[in-house]
Design a protein around this motif. Sequence first.
Motif, PDB file in Angstrom:
ATOM      1  N   ASN A   1      44.158  27.139  31.168  1.00 50.03           N
ATOM      2  CA  ASN A   1      44.827  28.005  32.141  1.00 50.03           C
ATOM      3  C   ASN A   1      46.046  28.698  31.544  1.00 50.03           C
TER       4      ASN A   1
ATOM      5  N   LEU B   1      41.963  23.588  40.231  1.00 52.47           N
ATOM      6  CA  LEU B   1      42.516  23.986  41.517  1.00 52.47           C
ATOM      7  C   LEU B   1      41.413  24.649  42.337  1.00 52.47           C
TER       8      LEU B   1
ATOM      9  N   SER C   1      44.647  32.252  51.066  1.00 51.29           N
ATOM     10  CA  SER C   1      45.442  33.132  50.218  1.00 51.29           C
ATOM     11  C   SER C   1      45.088  34.590  50.418  1.00 51.29           C
ATOM     12  N   LYS C   2      46.105  35.441  50.363  1.00 50.58           N
ATOM     13  CA  LYS C   2      45.874  36.887  50.378  1.00 50.58           C
ATOM     14  C   LYS C   2      45.981  37.472  48.974  1.00 50.58           C
ATOM     15  N   HIS C   3      46.152  36.585  47.991  1.00 52.98           N
ATOM     16  CA  HIS C   3      46.248  37.021  46.600  1.00 52.98           C
ATOM     17  C   HIS C   3      44.857  37.393  46.104  1.00 52.98           C
ATOM     18  N   MET C   4      44.742  38.515  45.411  1.00 54.63           N
ATOM     19  CA  MET C   4      43.437  39.006  44.983  1.00 54.63           C
ATOM     20  C   MET C   4      43.128  38.680  43.519  1.00 54.63           C
ATOM     21  N   GLY C   5      44.047  38.013  42.824  1.00 48.17           N
ATOM     22  CA  GLY C   5      43.752  37.578  41.450  1.00 48.17           C
ATOM     23  C   GLY C   5      42.575  36.618  41.454  1.00 48.17           C
ATOM     24  N   GLU C   6      41.948  36.449  40.301  1.00 46.59           N
ATOM     25  CA  GLU C   6      40.756  35.607  40.221  1.00 46.59           C
ATOM     26  C   GLU C   6      41.063  34.147  40.578  1.00 46.59           C
TER      27      GLU C   6
ATOM     28  N   ARG D   1      40.143  30.037  40.043  1.00 40.20           N
ATOM     29  CA  ARG D   1      39.753  29.267  38.869  1.00 40.20           C
ATOM     30  C   ARG D   1      38.239  29.328  38.668  1.00 40.20           C
TER      31      ARG D   1
ATOM     32  N   THR E   1      36.150  31.691  39.555  1.00 40.90           N
ATOM     33  CA  THR E   1      35.760  33.006  39.035  1.00 40.90           C
ATOM     34  C   THR E   1      36.002  33.089  37.541  1.00 40.90           C
ATOM     35  N   ARG E   2      37.131  32.535  37.087  1.00 44.26           N
ATOM     36  CA  ARG E   2      37.465  32.568  35.663  1.00 44.26           C
ATOM     37  C   ARG E   2      36.432  31.773  34.859  1.00 44.26           C
ATOM     38  N   ILE E   3      36.053  30.613  35.381  1.00 46.51           N
ATOM     39  CA  ILE E   3      35.072  29.781  34.667  1.00 46.51           C
ATOM     40  C   ILE E   3      33.702  30.474  34.674  1.00 46.51           C
ATOM     41  N   LYS E   4      33.400  31.166  35.748  1.00 42.99           N
ATOM     42  CA  LYS E   4      32.152  31.937  35.799  1.00 42.99           C
ATOM     43  C   LYS E   4      32.156  33.023  34.719  1.00 42.99           C
ATOM     44  N   GLU E   5      33.304  33.655  34.513  1.00 45.90           N
ATOM     45  CA  GLU E   5      33.417  34.658  33.436  1.00 45.90           C
ATOM     46  C   GLU E   5      33.186  34.005  32.067  1.00 45.90           C
ATOM     47  N   PHE E   6      33.729  32.806  31.884  1.00 41.68           N
ATOM     48  CA  PHE E   6      33.485  32.062  30.638  1.00 41.68           C
ATOM     49  C   PHE E   6      31.985  31.877  30.429  1.00 41.68           C
TER      50      PHE E   6
ATOM     51  N   HIS F   1      44.666  42.949  49.589  1.00 38.39           N
ATOM     52  CA  HIS F   1      44.056  42.095  50.610  1.00 38.39           C
ATOM     53  C   HIS F   1      43.668  42.919  51.843  1.00 38.39           C
TER      54      HIS F   1
ATOM     55  N   GLY G   1      33.999  38.861  36.519  1.00 36.46           N
ATOM     56  CA  GLY G   1      32.941  37.946  36.945  1.00 36.46           C
ATOM     57  C   GLY G   1      31.672  38.088  36.124  1.00 36.46           C
TER      58      GLY G   1
ATOM     59  N   MET H   1      41.520  33.865  31.324  1.00 33.12           N
ATOM     60  CA  MET H   1      41.020  32.781  30.497  1.00 33.12           C
ATOM     61  C   MET H   1      40.525  33.340  29.167  1.00 33.12           C
TER      62      MET H   1
ATOM     63  N   ILE I   1      38.046  33.627  27.224  1.00 33.54           N
ATOM     64  CA  ILE I   1      36.601  33.392  27.172  1.00 33.54           C
ATOM     65  C   ILE I   1      35.974  33.903  25.884  1.00 33.54           C
TER      66      ILE I   1
ATOM     67  N   HIS J   1      49.161  41.107  38.961  1.00 26.76           N
ATOM     68  CA  HIS J   1      48.931  40.095  40.015  1.00 26.76           C
ATOM     69  C   HIS J   1      50.084  39.085  40.021  1.00 26.76           C
TER      70      HIS J   1
ATOM     71  N   ARG K   1      55.238  30.006  32.857  1.00 28.21           N
ATOM     72  CA  ARG K   1      54.394  30.523  31.772  1.00 28.21           C
ATOM     73  C   ARG K   1      55.109  31.652  31.028  1.00 28.21           C
TER      74      ARG K   1
ATOM     75  N   GLU L   1      50.861  42.531  43.524  1.00 28.59           N
ATOM     76  CA  GLU L   1      49.704  43.280  44.021  1.00 28.59           C
ATOM     77  C   GLU L   1      50.157  44.342  45.027  1.00 28.59           C
TER      78      GLU L   1
END
Lengths: 235, 235
Positions: free
Chosen positions: A136, A161, A167-172, A174, A176-181, B13, B44, B138, B140, B159, B177, B194
């Motif tokens: 992360n 996580l 959440s109203k946050h539109m960032g990916e 966890r 989604t990130r692993i799916k990208e991996f 959002h 994705g 990530m 990737i 974001h 970070r 955002e």
Amino acid sequence: MKKLIIASTSTIHGGTYLDYLLPALEVHFKTCNELLFIPYARPGGISHDDYTVNVRAAFAKINKSVKGLHEFADPITAIQNAEGIFTGGGNTFLLVTQLYENKVMEILAETVKKGTPYLGSSAGSNITGISMQTTNDMPIIYPPSFTTLGLIPFNLNPHYLDPDLQSKHMGETRETRIKEFHAFNSTPVLGLREGSWLEVTGETIILKGELSARLFRQNQTPEELAAGSDLSWIK
Amino acid sequence: MKKLIIASTSTIHGGTYLDYLLPALEVHFKTCNELLFIPYARPGGISHDDYTVNVRAAFAKINKSVKGLHEFADPITAIQNAEGIFTGGGNTFLLVTQLYENKVMEILAETVKKGTPYLGSSAGSNITGISMQTTNDMPIIYPPSFTTLGLIPFNLNPHYLDPDLQSKHMGETRETRIKEFHAFNSTPVLGLREGSWLEVTGETIILKGELSARLFRQNQTPEELAAGSDLSWIK
């Protein structure tokens, strides 16, 4: 025979550094009087010395002394001679860069494979997988490679996580990130929630702690694996 | 003269893809009939074609046609001849790797410096900074370098997310970070929330949208910069 404790986090909410793990660590490191601490991940940019002081205070509670790897002139020999090894959390990019720059990545893998008890938390756990590609952390430094120790036959996502449905946050998320991996890599990824750890004994891997873990495999629906499960089949 | 819109996110959002930006984009791209879309970041893991179809639908609302960079045999010439360029979000490691592999990182910087209007969102905004080292993505895939376009004299954290004071999660906050980044790098970092975007006209950089942005500089207390501020002084 390999003996590892691979923890999602050093500290759980409301606790102090490593306290929830100390009973397990007392058993894990029972043959050790002194531990070698690898402070390279430097959480928040803390110095190697300051980080080692913190770790020393935690292990004093179970009567283990601690030396930092940075205190040795020859880090290779220090690792080979260690009674037990702990790699702390922080930034995985920094940790991996330092392990390569000090030419200890390979020797660390060999030493742990031969049976020196190992503890990792967070970044120190991430590096036990095939690669650091499911960290992360922020890429604050450019490592010579993303390949890590390969002590377990899959990758980890520590501090896993679940998506926050409010959440109203539109960032990916966890997930989604692993799916990208997995759009580019076939290595399975285990999302290890805070308070969970893996206990590795030889080729046996058991999920410890009270929470389930979430397994992501390429082209498959993620699945929840119950606390206490044998995860040795994942590869 | 440089003309860029650098957006934190493509979608806010409750909104649809790019809708909150369309009035600004109509002005920004007023001289363009066709836009060149760089789909390399593949959110994705979506295909280049599918991603381009989505972008085409959004720009149809302001009567712009869209071609994907992957549709051209020669991506260098495609960039040089573009009327306007949009780099979409997704994974920054993948985007940067593809820009280097297709040998277009440098040509893209040169072309935008000469005045071709550019839009970035998320990963496509990240690359307008000095480096991609403050991405949230990530790792990737292993890019040949973390150096990016350098079209603005600082780095971005798109974001940008304030610490959740209610959270029991012990993973690092975004601020932690970025602090780790500044333990090793002196480049300023702008946390762009955002719904915010930067409007770059020559060397002038204005913060647009309704929210403030958070500026992080090495060894300094972070500061909030109001919407509408001139940020041209940050370097």
